[in-house]
Motif scaffolding. Structure first.
Motif, PDB file in Angstrom:
ATOM      1  N   ALA A  61       6.465  -5.074   7.363  1.00 56.39           N
ATOM      2  CA  ALA A  61       5.620  -6.043   6.341  1.00 56.39           C
ATOM      3  C   ALA A  61       4.407  -6.245   7.240  1.00 56.39           C
ATOM      4  O   ALA A  61       3.398  -6.252   6.254  1.00 56.39           O
ATOM      5  CB  ALA A  61       6.475  -7.264   6.371  1.00 56.39           C
ATOM      6  N   PHE A  62       4.286  -6.471   8.198  1.00 51.71           N
ATOM      7  CA  PHE A  62       2.882  -6.529   9.125  1.00 51.71           C
ATOM      8  C   PHE A  62       2.081  -5.431   8.947  1.00 51.71           C
ATOM      9  O   PHE A  62       0.974  -5.420   8.449  1.00 51.71           O
ATOM     10  CB  PHE A  62       3.146  -6.904  10.591  1.00 51.71           C
ATOM     11  N   LEU A  63       2.464  -4.274   9.023  1.00 51.40           N
ATOM     12  CA  LEU A  63       1.886  -2.938   8.997  1.00 51.40           C
ATOM     13  C   LEU A  63       1.204  -2.638   7.622  1.00 51.40           C
ATOM     14  O   LEU A  63       0.191  -2.502   7.474  1.00 51.40           O
ATOM     15  CB  LEU A  63       2.568  -1.777   9.672  1.00 51.40           C
ATOM     16  N   VAL A  64       2.236  -2.688   6.708  1.00 53.84           N
ATOM     17  CA  VAL A  64       2.126  -2.444   5.379  1.00 53.84           C
ATOM     18  C   VAL A  64       0.987  -3.411   4.710  1.00 53.84           C
ATOM     19  O   VAL A  64       0.129  -3.118   3.951  1.00 53.84           O
ATOM     20  CB  VAL A  64       3.267  -2.508   4.436  1.00 53.84           C
ATOM     21  N   SER A  65       1.442  -4.787   4.838  1.00 52.24           N
ATOM     22  CA  SER A  65       0.438  -5.872   4.245  1.00 52.24           C
ATOM     23  C   SER A  65      -0.997  -5.641   4.917  1.00 52.24           C
ATOM     24  O   SER A  65      -2.192  -5.913   4.206  1.00 52.24           O
ATOM     25  CB  SER A  65       0.853  -7.127   4.352  1.00 52.24           C
ATOM     26  N   THR A  66      -1.112  -5.165   6.171  1.00 46.79           N
ATOM     27  CA  THR A  66      -2.388  -5.267   6.929  1.00 46.79           C
ATOM     28  C   THR A  66      -3.184  -4.086   6.146  1.00 46.79           C
ATOM     29  O   THR A  66      -4.394  -3.974   5.930  1.00 46.79           O
ATOM     30  CB  THR A  66      -2.296  -4.998   8.361  1.00 46.79           C
ATOM     31  N   ALA A  67      -2.494  -3.148   6.197  1.00 45.46           N
ATOM     32  CA  ALA A  67      -3.109  -1.590   5.620  1.00 45.46           C
ATOM     33  C   ALA A  67      -3.640  -2.125   4.238  1.00 45.46           C
ATOM     34  O   ALA A  67      -4.760  -1.454   3.571  1.00 45.46           O
ATOM     35  CB  ALA A  67      -2.266  -0.367   5.814  1.00 45.46           C
ATOM     36  N   VAL A  68      -2.634  -2.413   3.398  1.00 45.81           N
ATOM     37  CA  VAL A  68      -3.020  -2.752   1.763  1.00 45.81           C
ATOM     38  C   VAL A  68      -4.052  -3.601   1.758  1.00 45.81           C
ATOM     39  O   VAL A  68      -4.840  -3.444   0.629  1.00 45.81           O
ATOM     40  CB  VAL A  68      -1.788  -2.822   1.117  1.00 45.81           C
ATOM     41  N   PHE A  69      -3.959  -4.754   2.623  1.00 44.32           N
ATOM     42  CA  PHE A  69      -5.203  -5.762   2.343  1.00 44.32           C
ATOM     43  C   PHE A  69      -6.440  -5.154   2.470  1.00 44.32           C
ATOM     44  O   PHE A  69      -7.331  -5.368   1.867  1.00 44.32           O
ATOM     45  CB  PHE A  69      -4.822  -6.999   3.311  1.00 44.32           C
ATOM     46  N   ALA A  70      -6.518  -4.225   3.466  1.00 40.49           N
ATOM     47  CA  ALA A  70      -7.776  -3.753   3.955  1.00 40.49           C
ATOM     48  C   ALA A  70      -8.453  -2.670   2.546  1.00 40.49           C
ATOM     49  O   ALA A  70      -9.519  -2.680   2.362  1.00 40.49           O
ATOM     50  CB  ALA A  70      -7.933  -2.958   5.313  1.00 40.49           C
ATOM     51  N   ALA A  71      -7.311  -1.774   2.198  1.00 44.64           N
ATOM     52  CA  ALA A  71      -7.750  -1.004   1.344  1.00 44.64           C
ATOM     53  C   ALA A  71      -7.917  -1.515  -0.047  1.00 44.64           C
ATOM     54  O   ALA A  71      -8.804  -0.924  -0.871  1.00 44.64           O
ATOM     55  CB  ALA A  71      -6.532   0.086   1.257  1.00 44.64           C
ATOM     56  N   SER A  72      -7.159  -2.765  -0.256  1.00 47.80           N
ATOM     57  CA  SER A  72      -7.349  -3.309  -1.433  1.00 47.80           C
ATOM     58  C   SER A  72      -8.727  -3.762  -1.917  1.00 47.80           C
ATOM     59  O   SER A  72      -9.078  -4.038  -3.206  1.00 47.80           O
ATOM     60  CB  SER A  72      -6.271  -4.386  -1.842  1.00 47.80           C
ATOM     61  N   LEU A 108     -12.302  -4.221   7.949  1.00 46.25           N
ATOM     62  CA  LEU A 108     -11.226  -5.229   7.177  1.00 46.25           C
ATOM     63  C   LEU A 108      -9.975  -5.284   7.985  1.00 46.25           C
ATOM     64  O   LEU A 108      -9.310  -5.927   7.942  1.00 46.25           O
ATOM     65  CB  LEU A 108     -11.047  -4.478   5.735  1.00 46.25           C
ATOM     66  N   LEU A 109      -9.450  -3.740   8.448  1.00 45.60           N
ATOM     67  CA  LEU A 109      -8.365  -3.760   9.337  1.00 45.60           C
ATOM     68  C   LEU A 109      -8.403  -4.612  10.721  1.00 45.60           C
ATOM     69  O   LEU A 109      -7.466  -5.496  10.856  1.00 45.60           O
ATOM     70  CB  LEU A 109      -8.136  -2.544   9.917  1.00 45.60           C
ATOM     71  N   VAL A 110      -9.611  -4.964  11.290  1.00 43.78           N
ATOM     72  CA  VAL A 110      -9.676  -5.704  12.217  1.00 43.78           C
ATOM     73  C   VAL A 110      -9.573  -7.074  11.893  1.00 43.78           C
ATOM     74  O   VAL A 110      -8.988  -7.860  12.467  1.00 43.78           O
ATOM     75  CB  VAL A 110     -11.074  -5.690  13.212  1.00 43.78           C
ATOM     76  N   ILE A 111     -10.077  -7.416  10.670  1.00 41.60           N
ATOM     77  CA  ILE A 111      -9.941  -8.799  10.144  1.00 41.60           C
ATOM     78  C   ILE A 111      -8.774  -9.135   9.748  1.00 41.60           C
ATOM     79  O   ILE A 111      -8.250 -10.137  10.051  1.00 41.60           O
ATOM     80  CB  ILE A 111     -10.849  -8.926   8.890  1.00 41.60           C
ATOM     81  N   ALA A 112      -7.928  -8.396   9.259  1.00 44.31           N
ATOM     82  CA  ALA A 112      -6.651  -8.517   8.800  1.00 44.31           C
ATOM     83  C   ALA A 112      -5.397  -8.503   9.836  1.00 44.31           C
ATOM     84  O   ALA A 112      -4.442  -9.530   9.854  1.00 44.31           O
ATOM     85  CB  ALA A 112      -6.094  -7.257   7.877  1.00 44.31           C
TER      86      ALA A 112
END
Length: 267
Positions: free
Chosen positions: A201-212, A222-226
């Motif tokens: 959940a951490f990995l997926v939400s971090t990646a999707v948050f940055a890409a979205s 954005l990955l660093v921020i997330a």
């Protein structure tokens, strides 16, 4: 000779609350929610469709002209707020409600963890942003919201609304969508392995948050921020920690945009 009366059975103690994945407390008889990735995809579709509709509705704003309040409210706030509202509605219709399904609850310990990780994240984000601008240049490192208000003045009321949204309201909406709905969808698929479910959940939400955010040049930043925001969700097991960390991380950028939109400082 007396006959002893039969003893009444001693009532059994109520079973203790169970710890769900991530450490959140839930009642033992709480049924699992019935929403998953389909719910998240629907919310993302609502977000993108609303943003596109609002963009067409508003039209182009000439550079150097003051931004009307309608542009601030509709262009930056409404799409994310509507999407978060749809996410909350889904948990009500297909689950146990947002407080249970999204693990929304107040806890001072969560606030403290969120503050600590938010400050740490803000430091790493500032450093990463500096390095990023040295690599790609200032123009390519500008966020979509910064580009919206660049070289344009806002009224004081519009600038304050923008500041409050970026600092406080926006993080709540985004956390409901990504560390709430998406996180719960991933955990639903990985409920047999609690530890790996949290990691997934951490990995997926971090990646999707940055890409979205649909800003390809800033995805790495954005990955660093997330990451610290997601870690707050992992460590607390609830949404409050990640909301606070997100708000702390957004504070300085929100202040910068506030000052720039009022003409006090430049980007």
């Amino acid at each position: 000779m007396t006959v002893s009366q039969p003893r009444e059975p001693i009532p059994e103690a109520a079973p203790p609350d169970e710890l769900t994945a991530g450490g959140a407390v839930a009642a033992p008889d709480t049924p699992p929610h019935r929403w998953g990735f389909g719910a998240f995809l629907l919310v993302e579709a609502v977000l993108l469709a609303t943003a596109a509709f609002v963009s067409v509705l508003l039209g182009d704003v000439q550079p150097g002209q003051p931004l009307p309040m309608r542009v601030v409210l509709l262009g930056t706030m409404v799409p994310t707020m509507i999407a978060a509202g749809v996410a909350l509605l889904i948990t009500r219709l297909r689950g146990n409600g947002p407080f249970t399904d999204l693990r929304i609850g107040w806890c001072w310990a969560d606030v403290k963890i969120g503050l600590k990780l938010g400050v740490v994240g803000l430091g790493f984000t500032s450093l990463a942003a500096y390095v990023w601008t040295q690599v790609v240049g200032d123009a390519n490192a500008t966020s979509a919201i910064s580009a919206l208000v660049e070289d344009r003045r806002m009224s004081v009321s519009a600038a304050v609304v923008m500041f409050i949204y970026l600092w406080l309201i926006g993080p709540i909406c985004e956390e409901i969508i990504y560390r709430g709905l998406l996180w719960g969808a991933v955990e639903r698929l990985t409920w047999r392995t609690e530890r790996w479910g949290r990691i997934a959940a951490f990995l997926v939400s971090t990646a999707v948050f940055a890409a979205s955010h649909l800003e390809p040049l800033r995805t790495t930043l954005l990955l660093v921020i997330a990451i610290p925001i997601g870690l707050a969700r992992v460590f607390t097991g609830r949404l409050l920690g990640s909301v606070v960390a997100h708000q702390v991380n957004n504070f300085l950028p929100a202040v910068t945009i506030l000052l720039a939109s009022l003409g006090i400082a430049a980007f």
